[in-house]
Write an enzyme that holds these catalytic residues in place. Structure first.
Site, PDB file in Angstrom:
ATOM      1  N   GLU A 187      93.705 -18.391  23.580  1.00 28.92           N
ATOM      2  CA  GLU A 187      94.975 -19.120  24.200  1.00 28.92           C
ATOM      3  C   GLU A 187      96.481 -19.505  23.546  1.00 28.92           C
ATOM      4  O   GLU A 187      97.188 -19.483  24.073  1.00 28.92           O
ATOM      5  CB  GLU A 187      93.861 -20.625  24.939  1.00 28.92           C
ATOM      6  CG  GLU A 187      94.797 -21.360  25.844  1.00 28.92           C
ATOM      7  CD  GLU A 187      95.952 -22.397  25.688  1.00 28.92           C
ATOM      8  OE1 GLU A 187      96.804 -22.435  26.117  1.00 28.92           O
ATOM      9  OE2 GLU A 187      96.038 -22.473  23.974  1.00 28.92           O
ATOM     10  N   GLU A 188      96.703 -19.667  22.665  1.00 33.20           N
ATOM     11  CA  GLU A 188      97.479 -20.328  21.833  1.00 33.20           C
ATOM     12  C   GLU A 188      98.851 -19.119  21.534  1.00 33.20           C
ATOM     13  O   GLU A 188      99.571 -19.722  21.714  1.00 33.20           O
ATOM     14  CB  GLU A 188      97.527 -20.959  20.185  1.00 33.20           C
ATOM     15  CG  GLU A 188      96.447 -22.101  20.633  1.00 33.20           C
ATOM     16  CD  GLU A 188      97.397 -23.589  20.804  1.00 33.20           C
ATOM     17  OE1 GLU A 188      98.179 -23.232  21.858  1.00 33.20           O
ATOM     18  OE2 GLU A 188      96.745 -24.257  21.283  1.00 33.20           O
ATOM     19  N   ASP A 210      92.877 -30.435  20.373  1.00 32.40           N
ATOM     20  CA  ASP A 210      93.348 -28.910  21.637  1.00 32.40           C
ATOM     21  C   ASP A 210      93.151 -28.061  20.134  1.00 32.40           C
ATOM     22  O   ASP A 210      93.504 -27.368  19.259  1.00 32.40           O
ATOM     23  CB  ASP A 210      95.070 -28.793  21.231  1.00 32.40           C
ATOM     24  CG  ASP A 210      94.864 -27.679  22.017  1.00 32.40           C
ATOM     25  OD1 ASP A 210      94.605 -26.927  22.557  1.00 32.40           O
ATOM     26  OD2 ASP A 210      96.917 -27.732  21.699  1.00 32.40           O
ATOM     27  N   HIS A 213      99.439 -29.860  18.266  1.00 32.38           N
ATOM     28  CA  HIS A 213     100.237 -28.446  17.399  1.00 32.38           C
ATOM     29  C   HIS A 213     101.302 -29.365  16.430  1.00 32.38           C
ATOM     30  O   HIS A 213     102.233 -28.759  15.856  1.00 32.38           O
ATOM     31  CB  HIS A 213     101.200 -27.476  18.605  1.00 32.38           C
ATOM     32  CG  HIS A 213     100.578 -26.869  19.729  1.00 32.38           C
ATOM     33  ND1 HIS A 213     100.979 -26.419  19.835  1.00 32.38           N
ATOM     34  CD2 HIS A 213      99.187 -27.260  19.606  1.00 32.38           C
ATOM     35  CE1 HIS A 213     100.553 -25.073  21.369  1.00 32.38           C
ATOM     36  NE2 HIS A 213      99.318 -26.192  20.501  1.00 32.38           N
ATOM     37  N   HIS A 228      89.666 -23.043  24.570  1.00 31.39           N
ATOM     38  CA  HIS A 228      89.750 -21.785  23.418  1.00 31.39           C
ATOM     39  C   HIS A 228      89.500 -23.099  22.282  1.00 31.39           C
ATOM     40  O   HIS A 228      89.382 -23.732  22.164  1.00 31.39           O
ATOM     41  CB  HIS A 228      91.150 -21.787  23.344  1.00 31.39           C
ATOM     42  CG  HIS A 228      92.050 -22.840  23.545  1.00 31.39           C
ATOM     43  ND1 HIS A 228      92.517 -22.563  22.204  1.00 31.39           N
ATOM     44  CD2 HIS A 228      92.808 -23.674  24.532  1.00 31.39           C
ATOM     45  CE1 HIS A 228      93.198 -24.308  22.257  1.00 31.39           C
ATOM     46  NE2 HIS A 228      93.361 -24.020  23.596  1.00 31.39           N
TER      47      HIS A 228
HETATM   48 ZN   LIG Z   1      94.503 -26.116  23.923  1.00 32.05          ZN
END
Ligand SMILES: [Zn+2]
Length: 414
Positions: A172-173, A138, A382, A109
């Site tokens: 995606e998140e 990420d 995150h 993503h």
């Molecule tokens: Zn991810």
């Protein structure tokens, strides 16, 4: 001057190239090429991290999406984009055709969890053995892992694969509502799916958890709590009773967890409440656990504390699991063998998170074989401390390149 000599030089050069290609590149040579690619990889990560692309941020998502289309086209891919409705942004699909048969899908993503302005506040930086920035691991580090692995294969003139398809999704998140069908559809057209979420150590992931929401709703009857409480049917009391009854829906032996995390009920202190509800977070890796939890829950809620209340128990499906399966385990073995050739070890792991790999997995089928966390090693996801490990870049570029070369040759080492 001597055109003959020029021709001769040209012929001998191409003969040399052919020999170099025909002679299998050694693992050491592949690793050296990957090491030489490290700076270019970091430049790409820096460029991507500089633009905030939180899920739903129209501008940033469009800007990063545009960069990715350009990069894929520069690699010689045929690129198609389609709106990821109901999410903001496009699903970006790039296809590179080869002359072999094995079909690969590389996916990750390009949305992050960060608000606009984060990249300006915390720009990409390299400090010691780590690189920092919003989404650096990420999954912008995963995007760069895909792009630069393909750069390496292109530079090697390697095209023994049938096709390499790249999918970049924008949501995606927030659960991949606008890309999950695309993932499932594309996965079914491929032999191998590599997903590029970041592992927290040098590992590949063969199993991920599925995530469901479990919903409990109680309907009672309202009445004045002071003057006529006996006329009411207290939905909050019934809910409390049900939650205690439902506290053991999980199954530790199977890795299933069901945790009640939210409750709602009652509006005024002097009114017997006529409705109440609760939600639980369910994680599971065994596909049959969805049916089992649903059946158990429905049976348990038949036992009421308060007559004349209605209780509804249901499960809202989220990401399915990448269940423990032979295809993923075989890919992990191949990864271990190829890592062994450069004197390193890589660990196959199961993780408790849910990822898009679950949408790619087809239960009961051996195609495609799915492997997760093929991205760069990182942690603090995150959070403000998110980083990637510089030392993992080259080995993991090597890993994707070696996997595609090995599986294209039909070897599936070991
Ligand atoms: Zn991810």
């Amino acid at each position: 001057m001597s055109s003959r000599r020029t021709l001769f030089a040209a012929i001998s050069l191409s003969a040399f190239c052919l020999t170099a290609q025909a002679a299998e590149l050694t693992p050491e040579a592949l690793l050296e090429q990957a090491q030489a690619e490290q700076q270019a990889y970091l430049d790409t990560v820096q460029t991507l991290v500089a633009v905030d692309s939180g899920t739903g941020q129209q501008e940033g998502i469009a800007q990063v999406g545009g960069m990715l289309v350009e990069r894929l086209e520069a690699l010689g891919a045929e690129v198609q984009t389609s709106p990821a409705t109901p999410s903001v942004g496009d699903n970006i699909v790039g296809t590179i055709k080869g002359k072999g048969t094995a079909r690969f899908l590389l996916m990750v993503h390009y949305d992050t969890v960060f608000a606009p302005g984060t990249a300006a506040k915390r720009p990409f930086k390299v400090e010691g053995e780590r690189a920092y920035g919003p989404g650096v691991a990420d999954a912008k580090g995963g995007i760069a892992m895909i792009l630069h692995s393909l750069e390496l294969l292109k530079a090697q003139g390697f095209d023994d694969f049938g096709s390499v398809t790249v999918l970049f999704n924008p949501d995606e998140e927030m659960g991949s509502a606008g890309s999950k069908d695309k993932i499932a559809e594309l996965a079914r057209q491929h032999d191998y799916v590599f997903s590029y979420e970041p592992p927290d150590r040098d590992a590949v992931t063969t199993a991920t958890n599925g995530i469901n929401g479990v919903l409990l709703e109680v309907k009672g009857r309202s009445s004045h709590a002071g003057s006529a409480p006996e006329e009411g049917r207290n939905a909050v009391m019934e809910l409390a009773h049900q939650l205690v009854q439902l506290k053991d829906l999980g199954d530790p032996a199977k890795g299933t967890t069901v945790n009640w995390t939210m409750i709602k009920g009652g509006e005024k202190r002097n009114i017997i409440p006529d409705s109440a509800s609760a939600e639980a977070d369910m994680r599971y890796s065994d596909i049959t656990e969805y049916d089992r939890v649903l059946a158990d829950g429905k049976k348990i809620v038949q036992t009421r504390l308060i007559d004349d209340t209605e209780v509804d128990f249901r499960i809202e499906k989220g990401r399915p699991p990448l269940a423990d399966n032979p295809g993923s385990n075989a890919l992990a073995k191949t990864a271990q063998a190829l890592y062994g050739r450069i004197g390193k070890t890589i660990e196959p792991i199961a993780m408790r998170f849910g990822t898009d790999a679950g949408y790619a997995f087809v239960p009961g089928s051996d195609k495609p074989a799915v492997l997760e966390t093929m991205g760069v090693v990182g942690a603090g996801l995150h959070s403000e401390d998110e980083y990637l490990e510089l030392s993992s870049i080259a080995p993991r570029l090597y890993l994707t390149v070696a996997m595609i070369r090995d599986l294209s040759a039909g070897q599936g080492t070991p």
